[in-house]
Design a protein around this motif. Sequence first.
Motif, mmCIF file in Angstrom:
data_model
loop_
_atom_site.group_PDB
_atom_site.id
_atom_site.type_symbol
_atom_site.label_atom_id
_atom_site.label_comp_id
_atom_site.label_asym_id
_atom_site.label_seq_id
_atom_site.Cartn_x
_atom_site.Cartn_y
_atom_site.Cartn_z
ATOM 1 N N HIS A 197 4.060 1.879 9.542
ATOM 2 C CA HIS A 197 2.927 2.750 9.815
ATOM 3 C C HIS A 197 3.354 4.208 9.931
ATOM 4 O O HIS A 197 2.787 5.104 9.329
ATOM 5 N N ARG A 198 4.417 4.433 10.693
ATOM 6 C CA ARG A 198 4.914 5.794 10.851
ATOM 7 C C ARG A 198 5.420 6.370 9.549
ATOM 8 O O ARG A 198 5.176 7.535 9.207
ATOM 9 N N LEU A 199 6.148 5.568 8.823
ATOM 10 C CA LEU A 199 6.775 6.061 7.597
ATOM 11 C C LEU A 199 5.745 6.455 6.559
ATOM 12 O O LEU A 199 5.931 7.434 5.830
ATOM 13 N N THR A 200 4.666 5.690 6.481
ATOM 14 C CA THR A 200 3.678 6.003 5.459
ATOM 15 C C THR A 200 2.642 6.999 5.945
ATOM 16 O O THR A 200 2.014 7.666 5.140
ATOM 17 N N SER A 201 2.465 7.096 7.253
ATOM 18 C CA SER A 201 1.568 8.080 7.867
ATOM 19 C C SER A 201 0.305 8.254 7.054
ATOM 20 O O SER A 201 0.124 9.224 6.342
ATOM 21 N N PRO A 202 -0.613 7.317 7.193
ATOM 22 C CA PRO A 202 -1.760 7.177 6.297
ATOM 23 C C PRO A 202 -2.728 8.350 6.359
ATOM 24 O O PRO A 202 -3.865 8.200 6.780
ATOM 25 N N THR A 203 -2.259 9.487 5.939
ATOM 26 C CA THR A 203 -3.068 10.705 5.768
ATOM 27 C C THR A 203 -3.778 11.149 7.037
ATOM 28 O O THR A 203 -4.157 12.306 7.150
ATOM 29 N N GLY A 204 -3.954 10.233 7.980
ATOM 30 C CA GLY A 204 -4.679 10.607 9.174
ATOM 31 C C GLY A 204 -3.826 11.453 10.101
ATOM 32 O O GLY A 204 -4.189 12.563 10.458
ATOM 33 N N MET B 53 5.487 -1.573 1.756
ATOM 34 C CA MET B 53 6.726 -1.419 2.505
ATOM 35 C C MET B 53 6.913 -2.530 3.538
ATOM 36 O O MET B 53 8.042 -2.764 3.996
ATOM 37 N N LEU B 54 5.842 -3.164 3.916
ATOM 38 C CA LEU B 54 5.886 -4.042 5.075
ATOM 39 C C LEU B 54 6.906 -5.175 4.942
ATOM 40 O O LEU B 54 7.755 -5.362 5.822
ATOM 41 N N ASN B 55 6.830 -5.920 3.846
ATOM 42 C CA ASN B 55 7.752 -7.047 3.694
ATOM 43 C C ASN B 55 9.219 -6.620 3.674
ATOM 44 O O ASN B 55 10.020 -7.164 4.441
ATOM 45 N N PRO B 56 9.576 -5.670 2.820
ATOM 46 C CA PRO B 56 10.985 -5.231 2.841
ATOM 47 C C PRO B 56 11.415 -4.707 4.199
ATOM 48 O O PRO B 56 12.536 -4.977 4.641
ATOM 49 N N LEU B 57 10.540 -4.003 4.889
ATOM 50 C CA LEU B 57 10.907 -3.474 6.197
ATOM 51 C C LEU B 57 11.103 -4.593 7.205
ATOM 52 O O LEU B 57 12.000 -4.519 8.052
ATOM 53 N N HIS B 58 10.283 -5.646 7.106
ATOM 54 C CA HIS B 58 10.499 -6.801 7.968
ATOM 55 C C HIS B 58 11.903 -7.350 7.786
ATOM 56 O O HIS B 58 12.623 -7.614 8.747
ATOM 57 N N ALA B 59 12.280 -7.509 6.519
ATOM 58 C CA ALA B 59 13.617 -8.039 6.230
ATOM 59 C C ALA B 59 14.683 -7.118 6.795
ATOM 60 O O ALA B 59 15.670 -7.547 7.398
ATOM 61 N N LEU B 60 14.468 -5.817 6.604
ATOM 62 C CA LEU B 60 15.465 -4.854 7.041
ATOM 63 C C LEU B 60 15.605 -4.842 8.559
ATOM 64 O O LEU B 60 16.720 -4.854 9.102
ATOM 65 N N ALA C 17 15.950 3.523 9.180
ATOM 66 C CA ALA C 17 14.587 4.051 9.246
ATOM 67 C C ALA C 17 14.577 5.560 9.038
ATOM 68 O O ALA C 17 13.768 6.101 8.269
ATOM 69 N N LEU C 18 15.511 6.236 9.689
ATOM 70 C CA LEU C 18 15.567 7.694 9.532
ATOM 71 C C LEU C 18 15.887 8.070 8.092
ATOM 72 O O LEU C 18 15.319 9.018 7.534
ATOM 73 N N GLY C 19 16.795 7.324 7.481
ATOM 74 C CA GLY C 19 17.132 7.607 6.090
ATOM 75 C C GLY C 19 15.931 7.441 5.179
ATOM 76 O O GLY C 19 15.695 8.265 4.287
ATOM 77 N N ILE C 20 15.158 6.399 5.415
ATOM 78 C CA ILE C 20 13.969 6.182 4.599
ATOM 79 C C ILE C 20 12.973 7.320 4.784
ATOM 80 O O ILE C 20 12.411 7.846 3.821
ATOM 81 N N ALA C 21 12.779 7.720 6.047
ATOM 82 C CA ALA C 21 11.857 8.825 6.316
ATOM 83 C C ALA C 21 12.285 10.071 5.565
ATOM 84 O O ALA C 21 11.480 10.742 4.900
ATOM 85 N N GLY D 19 7.557 13.105 13.612
ATOM 86 C CA GLY D 19 8.351 12.657 14.749
ATOM 87 C C GLY D 19 9.661 12.053 14.304
ATOM 88 O O GLY D 19 10.729 12.419 14.809
ATOM 89 N N LEU D 20 9.591 11.175 13.324
ATOM 90 C CA LEU D 20 10.820 10.566 12.812
ATOM 91 C C LEU D 20 11.741 11.622 12.221
ATOM 92 O O LEU D 20 12.948 11.639 12.475
ATOM 93 N N LEU D 21 11.165 12.504 11.438
ATOM 94 C CA LEU D 21 11.994 13.479 10.736
ATOM 95 C C LEU D 21 12.690 14.438 11.693
ATOM 96 O O LEU D 21 13.840 14.825 11.483
#
Lengths: 187, 187
Positions: B84-91, B174-181, B151-155, B98-100
Amino acid sequence: MTRNASQTRHRLLAVARHHFARQGYATTTVRDIADGAGVNVALISRYFTSKEGLFEECLRTTVTDFKAAAQGMVFTDVAEALAHRLTSPTGDPALLEGLLLLIRSSGDERADTMRRTLLCAMSSRLAVSAGAAEPPDTEALLRAQLVLAAALGIAMMRANLDLEPLATATEAEMLNPLHALVATVIP
Amino acid sequence: MTRNASQTRHRLLAVARHHFARQGYATTTVRDIADGAGVNVALISRYFTSKEGLFEECLRTTVTDFKAAAQGMVFTDVAEALAHRLTSPTGDPALLEGLLLLIRSSGDERADTMRRTLLCAMSSRLAVSAGAAEPPDTEALLRAQLVLAAALGIAMMRANLDLEPLATATEAEMLNPLHALVATVIP
DNA sequence: GCGGCAAGTCAACATGTGTTTACCTGCTGT
DNA sequence: ACAGCAGGTAAACACATGTTGACTTGCCGC
């Protein structure tokens, strides 16, 4: 000091890579680099036309370095190679610097293109070596890029924040977790 | 323009966060921030004593933000929260920012300490919520920090390089790969 | 030995940046 | 209505940084 153009050129490049990788482009000054190489500032513009030119050259060496390292590498090697580069066992700091340079943007268009091209090639290679079709589909590519991004994040965190135990973990300690992490490329 | 101190203060903070998160500390100028807030440069020194002070304030808001978000979060939520944070859905772009901000160093001692403290707390929380003892042993902590670094690297990669498909992948993708990660925190 | 040229230095310049000081200006309580 | 003051501006300062052009110095072939 004995006079040898290509030698001091290489010294400048080495110092520049060191600083760019660790502090980023904007923060490192050409005077820092020149001082580190024991040479006058003017030589940077002379040999590389500009600070940007020097940065591009650094990135260029990184690109060829990675292409050479990727030769004949299969999937199971990736975690080991990553662990090795990330920990850079005091022998060759250039390995870590290579990773770090990939995330240090200079705002220069050409440099960003080089970086993007290399990362694209790397993620594609990683995806197919993980068993994806060739060319890899979007999902396989995404997974590979996530792992790549993870590696870059780890490199950055080790270099910039000193958060224990990550900052000083040895290659052996990182190996198992990195294996698990790299394995997430596979669905 | 109507005159309201705390309002323009908040506007300055918002613009500063935006720029610091995306371009880093050294690259963004106080004039950029002031212009973005539609206000004179001098107000930055007035309200935050210095550019460094402004940066620290940005980081401070990030710290409280993360602490609030972590309230009552269990391990299975982590991947969702990250996606959710990584994709930051335009809202709410503040989530990504914050992550960055956690990876943008200003060279300021206090700021680096704040960042380190927060990351330490986060990795500790992540480790115990993944099933580690309390306090977590070194290996558990290392694994948690590796996931955090990922996570920071992805951001960073999503924000700075536009490497497809990573750059524009949706939350769902992103959800499934992130779950695995994220699951790699568990031995 | 020495003239010429590449290798390197020096000092200055232009510019961008963070910060400060003195100065306006519009709201607010009376 | 207006004095006072918080909110805001303008211009200048001090300094760091990238770049340039004129100058100096060491090496190499003759």
